[in-house]
Design an enzyme around this catalytic site. Structure first.
Site, PDB file in Angstrom:
ATOM      1  N   ASP A   1       0.836  -1.203   0.000  1.00 56.74           N
ATOM      2  CA  ASP A   1       0.000   0.000   0.000  1.00 56.74           C
ATOM      3  C   ASP A   1       0.871   1.254   0.000  1.00 56.74           C
ATOM      4  O   ASP A   1       1.039   1.931   1.023  1.00 56.74           O
ATOM      5  CB  ASP A   1      -0.920  -0.041   1.227  1.00 56.74           C
TER       6      ASP A   1
ATOM      7  N   SER B   1      -4.882   8.358   6.161  1.00 60.78           N
ATOM      8  CA  SER B   1      -4.173   7.394   5.327  1.00 60.78           C
ATOM      9  C   SER B   1      -3.100   8.124   4.531  1.00 60.78           C
ATOM     10  O   SER B   1      -3.320   9.214   4.034  1.00 60.78           O
ATOM     11  CB  SER B   1      -5.135   6.714   4.357  1.00 60.78           C
TER      12      SER B   1
END
Length: 266
Positions: A116, A210
């Site tokens: 990610d 995030s």
């Protein structure tokens, strides 16, 4: 807390929804000059949606963030805001720079949020000054051990039913043993992920920013990635040291593209 990407209900994300820093505090203005606020605009056949994520400056023209922050469908426009404390104000020291290109790791998977990580190239180089600075990355063989206290900053909700924080906030979290996350996350990969946070401290990045950095010993060792909807402790961060060769390869590639053409190639 930290603000997770929320584009629309069509996108299923970890901690889906806006988030917050729990147990954190407002940081001193511009004391985290590497922080970047990502303003993301997505247009598709159903309309136009806005979302946001965190990120951090690693080169004058490059920002690191989480791959799941950048949708792979629709027309996507990303603007990076550097030098911000209050993201809702046009502070004189802010630099708003469009992103001209980005590369998502070729093995990124939304299933388990493996790999990610995304590298974003700015349209122009940021002006490095006291309010906008780079943060160092660990080398490929440089780890962070369980028990280390690190920090995470972002602009997110400060209560379950509140609104995103206008100003930058930060929380301190401890790195956990990998087996803690292995028991909770079936897709946890110790070589490329870091297990962070515990229930004893009542602090976490829940649904939060995030793409923001996990800063340990003045280096960005992790990227806010994902957590469990039911069990909020611990959380999973992308381990930057594992991806250091991948980051350097793409930075070199971008640098070569900017070199003037030689006479023989014209």
């Amino acid at each position: 807390m930290l603000l997770l990407l929320l584009i629309s209900s069509a996108f299923v994300l970890p901690w889906a929804g806006a988030g917050r820093i729990i147990g954190g505090k407002v940081v001193k203005r511009h004391s985290r000059p590497y922080m970047a606020y990502l303003d993301i605009k997505v247009s598709n056949e159903t309309g136009t949606f806005h979302s946001s994520c965190g990120g951090f400056l690693i080169c004058p023209d490059a920002v690191l963030s989480a791959a799941h922050c950048v949708p792979e469908e629709g027309r996507v426009e990303v603007t990076v805001i550097l030098g911000a404390h209050n993201k809702n104000l046009r502070e004189w020291n802010q630099q708003r720079i469009p992103v001209s290109d980005w590369v998502i790791h070729h093995k990124y998977s939304s299933v388990g949020f493996r790999n990610d990580i995304v590298l974003l190239k700015l349209e122009k180089k940021a002006k490095i000054n006291k309010n906008v600075k780079l943060i160092s990355l660990p080398s490929n063989d440089e780890g962070v051990t369980a028990g280390t206290t690190c920090s995470v900053a972002g602009w997110g909700l400060t209560s379950l039913d509140g609104h995103p924080s206008n100003v930058l906030r930060e929380v301190e979290l401890k790195v956990q043993n990998d087996r803690t996350c292995k028991q909770l996350f079936g897709n946890y990969q110790p070589e490329s992920m870091i297990c962070v946070g515990d229930g004893n401290s009542a602090k976490l990045t829940y649904k939060g920013d995030s793409g923001g950095p996990l800063v340990c010993n003045q280096k960005a060792h992790g990227i806010v990635s994902h957590g469990d909807k039911l069990c909020i402790f611990p959380e999973v961060f992308t381990r930057i040291s594992y991806f250091e060769p991948w980051i350097q390869d793409h930075l070199r590639s971008w640098a070569l593209q900017e070199l003037p053409a030689s006479p023989s190639s014209q």
